[in-house]
Design a protein around this motif. Structure first.
Motif, PDB file in Angstrom:
ATOM      1  N   TYR A 166       0.851  -1.182   0.000  1.00 22.82           N
ATOM      2  CA  TYR A 166       0.000   0.000   0.000  1.00 22.82           C
ATOM      3  C   TYR A 166       0.883   1.226   0.000  1.00 22.82           C
ATOM      4  O   TYR A 166       1.834   1.329   0.789  1.00 22.82           O
ATOM      5  N   SER A 167       0.588   2.187  -0.878  1.00 25.05           N
ATOM      6  CA  SER A 167       1.333   3.438  -0.961  1.00 25.05           C
ATOM      7  C   SER A 167       0.506   4.562  -0.357  1.00 25.05           C
ATOM      8  O   SER A 167      -0.510   4.970  -0.944  1.00 25.05           O
ATOM      9  N   PRO A 168       0.893   5.077   0.814  1.00 25.50           N
ATOM     10  CA  PRO A 168       0.133   6.187   1.414  1.00 25.50           C
ATOM     11  C   PRO A 168       0.170   7.456   0.564  1.00 25.50           C
ATOM     12  O   PRO A 168      -0.819   8.189   0.500  1.00 25.50           O
ATOM     13  N   SER A 169       1.296   7.725  -0.089  1.00 25.09           N
ATOM     14  CA  SER A 169       1.411   8.950  -0.877  1.00 25.09           C
ATOM     15  C   SER A 169       0.492   8.931  -2.090  1.00 25.09           C
ATOM     16  O   SER A 169      -0.089   9.951  -2.462  1.00 25.09           O
ATOM     17  N   LEU A 170       0.335   7.753  -2.717  1.00 22.89           N
ATOM     18  CA  LEU A 170      -0.549   7.620  -3.878  1.00 22.89           C
ATOM     19  C   LEU A 170      -1.947   7.163  -3.489  1.00 22.89           C
ATOM     20  O   LEU A 170      -2.873   7.243  -4.296  1.00 22.89           O
ATOM     21  N   ASP A 171      -2.083   6.650  -2.269  1.00 23.33           N
ATOM     22  CA  ASP A 171      -3.326   6.044  -1.801  1.00 23.33           C
ATOM     23  C   ASP A 171      -3.774   4.948  -2.770  1.00 23.33           C
ATOM     24  O   ASP A 171      -4.912   4.937  -3.253  1.00 23.33           O
ATOM     25  N   VAL A 172      -2.858   4.016  -3.009  1.00 19.03           N
ATOM     26  CA  VAL A 172      -3.116   2.922  -3.949  1.00 19.03           C
ATOM     27  C   VAL A 172      -2.628   1.610  -3.340  1.00 19.03           C
ATOM     28  O   VAL A 172      -1.542   1.559  -2.743  1.00 19.03           O
ATOM     29  N   ILE A 173      -3.445   0.568  -3.481  1.00 17.95           N
ATOM     30  CA  ILE A 173      -3.043  -0.787  -3.095  1.00 17.95           C
ATOM     31  C   ILE A 173      -2.591  -1.530  -4.340  1.00 17.95           C
ATOM     32  O   ILE A 173      -3.286  -1.519  -5.365  1.00 17.95           O
ATOM     33  N   ASN A 174      -1.437  -2.151  -4.261  1.00 19.48           N
ATOM     34  CA  ASN A 174      -0.943  -2.993  -5.352  1.00 19.48           C
ATOM     35  C   ASN A 174      -1.078  -4.453  -4.953  1.00 19.48           C
ATOM     36  O   ASN A 174      -0.644  -4.844  -3.866  1.00 19.48           O
ATOM     37  N   MET A 175      -1.702  -5.251  -5.828  1.00 24.95           N
ATOM     38  CA  MET A 175      -1.913  -6.670  -5.565  1.00 24.95           C
ATOM     39  C   MET A 175      -1.458  -7.504  -6.756  1.00 24.95           C
ATOM     40  O   MET A 175      -1.743  -7.165  -7.907  1.00 24.95           O
ATOM     41  N   PRO A 176      -0.736  -8.613  -6.509  1.00 20.84           N
ATOM     42  CA  PRO A 176      -0.480  -9.569  -7.599  1.00 20.84           C
ATOM     43  C   PRO A 176      -1.811 -10.103  -8.122  1.00 20.84           C
ATOM     44  O   PRO A 176      -2.854  -9.954  -7.468  1.00 20.84           O
ATOM     45  N   THR A 177      -1.803 -10.730  -9.278  1.00 17.79           N
ATOM     46  CA  THR A 177      -3.037 -11.292  -9.813  1.00 17.79           C
ATOM     47  C   THR A 177      -3.532 -12.405  -8.895  1.00 17.79           C
ATOM     48  O   THR A 177      -2.745 -13.064  -8.210  1.00 17.79           O
ATOM     49  N   ARG A 178      -4.837 -12.630  -8.900  1.00 17.85           N
ATOM     50  CA  ARG A 178      -5.429 -13.618  -8.006  1.00 17.85           C
ATOM     51  C   ARG A 178      -4.824 -15.003  -8.228  1.00 17.85           C
ATOM     52  O   ARG A 178      -4.645 -15.774  -7.287  1.00 17.85           O
ATOM     53  N   GLY A 179      -4.499 -15.309  -9.470  1.00 16.52           N
ATOM     54  CA  GLY A 179      -3.930 -16.623  -9.780  1.00 16.52           C
ATOM     55  C   GLY A 179      -2.558 -16.853  -9.180  1.00 16.52           C
ATOM     56  O   GLY A 179      -2.096 -17.989  -9.109  1.00 16.52           O
ATOM     57  N   ASP A 180      -1.901 -15.772  -8.741  1.00 10.79           N
ATOM     58  CA  ASP A 180      -0.571 -15.908  -8.129  1.00 10.79           C
ATOM     59  C   ASP A 180      -0.650 -16.343  -6.671  1.00 10.79           C
ATOM     60  O   ASP A 180       0.371 -16.678  -6.064  1.00 10.79           O
TER      61      ASP A 180
END
Length: 303
Positions: A166-180
Motif C-alpha cells: 500500500y502506498s500512502p502517498s498515492l493512496d493505492v493498493i498494489n496486488m499480484p493477480t489472483r492466480g498468483d
C-alpha cells in the motif's frame, strides 16, 4: 513511544501469554475464530480488540461464552475448584479538566478483568442453553467480496507485479493477480492486510503508525504491521474463512517475540487500532471505544 511496565500489569499478563504462544509456534493473529466469536455469557456482547485472541489461547472450549466470577454467582453457580482465569481488558473514556472545569485532554483508562469459560463453571442454573451453531451456507469468497464492497472510500486497487503493498502517498493498493495466490483465502487475507494499512491514511483514520513510519524494523513500523496483521484476521473471520496457512520462519517468530518483550503495550495497542480499522472498512462505529490505543493509565480490576 515505548512504554515500560512494572512487570505485573495487565499488559504484562497479556503479552506474556502472546509470547508463550509465539514461542510454541502459534501465531495468534493468524488464527481467528471460525464460527462464533467469544462473547460475554450474560450480555451476549462479543469481545473485541485483543480479547477474542486471548480467550482462544485459554483453552479448546466448545462454548464461546465467558463470564466473571461474580457473574457466575449471579447465574446461580460458581467456578469449579482449581480452574484458571484468563485476563481480558476493557477501555473506558476519561477526561482531564482545568481549575475552571474546562476539558483539557481526553484519554482512555484500561482496566483488566479475569474471566472464565462457562465450561469452567458449574451449576449455572440461570444460564440459557447454548444455541445451535448458525448455518454457514454462504460462500466465504462472496462474503469477503461483500466486506470489501462495504469499504466506502477504499483506495484504488491495481493488479500486477509480484508484491502486495500500500502506498500512502498515492493512496493505492498494489496486488499480484489472483492466480498468483495459493488460494482465495490467501488472496483476501493479503487484500485485507493492505486495506487495513490504507485506513490509516490522513483522509481516513489518520493513524500515526502509518503516517509517521520510522522505517523497516522500527517501533512505529512494527506497530503498524501488527495492526494490519490483526485487522486482516478480524476481516477473515468476518467472512467465515479458514485462516490461510502461512510459513512461519524462525526469524519471523523471533522478531515478533523480541518486539513484544521490548514493549508489553504493543500487542494491546495494535489489536485495539486494528479493531477500529476493521470497523472502518465494515462501515460501523462502535460506541465508547478508543479510536487510537493511546491508553494513559493502566488499572487492574479483578472481579
Amino acid at each position: 513511544m515505548v512504554m515500560a511496565t512494572n512487570g505485573n500489569t495487565p499488559y504484562d499478563h497479556i503479552t506474556n501469554a502472546i509470547i508463550a504462544a509465539l514461542e510454541s509456534g502459534n501465531v495468534v493473529w493468524h488464527k481467528p475464530w471460525k464460527v462464533r466469536k467469544p462473547c460475554n455469557a450474560i450480555t451476549g456482547k462479543a469481545y473485541r480488540g485483543i480479547n477474542p485472541f486471548l480467550l482462544m489461547l485459554a483453552g479448546d472450549y466448545t462454548d464461546h461464552r465467558w463470564l466473571t466470577f461474580k457473574q457466575a454467582q449471579e447465574l446461580g453457580g460458581t467456578v469449579k475448584k482449581g480452574e484458571k482465569a484468563t485476563w481480558i481488558v476493557f477501555s473506558s473514556p476519561n477526561t482531564k479538566t482545568d481549575d475552571d472545569g474546562k476539558v483539557v485532554s481526553r484519554y482512555w483508562i484500561m482496566r483488566a478483568y479475569k474471566v472464565f469459560n462457562v465450561e469452567q463453571c458449574e451449576n449455572l442454573t440461570k444460564l440459557a442453553p447454548l444455541e445451535e451453531c448458525p448455518n454457514h451456507d454462504a460462500d466465504p469468497d462472496i462474503l469477503a467480496e461483500a466486506i470489501w464492497a462495504k469499504y466506502a472510500d477504499a483506495p484504488n486497487v491495481k493488479t500486477g507485479g509480484s508484491v502486495a503493498s500500500y502506498s500512502p502517498s498515492l493512496d493505492v493498493i498494489n496486488m499480484p493477480t489472483r492466480g498468483d495466490f495459493e488460494s482465495n483465502a490467501h488472496y483476501y487475507a493479503t487484500l485485507f492486510h493492505e486495506g487495513i494499512h490504507s485506513t490509516g491514511h490522513k483522509d481516513r483514520l489518520a493513524r500515526k503508525s502509518l503516517m509517521e513510519s520510522d522505517g523497516f524494523g522500527g517501533y512505529v513500523y512494527s506497530l503498524e504491521e501488527l495492526v494490519a496483521e490483526f485487522g486482516s484476521a478480524f476481516l477473515v473471520a468476518e467472512a467465515g474463512m479458514d485462516a490461510p496457512t502461512r510459513e512461519n520462519t524462525v526469524a519471523y517468530l523471533q522478531g515478533w517475540i523480541q518486539k513484544l518483550k521490548d514493549d508489553h503495550t504493543l500487542v494491546v495497542k495494535a489489536a485495539s487500532q486494528a479493531q477500529t480499522a476493521a470497523d472502518y472498512i465494515l462501515g460501523v462505529k462502535a460506541k465508547d471505544e478508543p479510536t487510537t490505543a493511546e491508553v494513559e493509565t493502566v488499572e487492574a480490576v479483578a472481579v
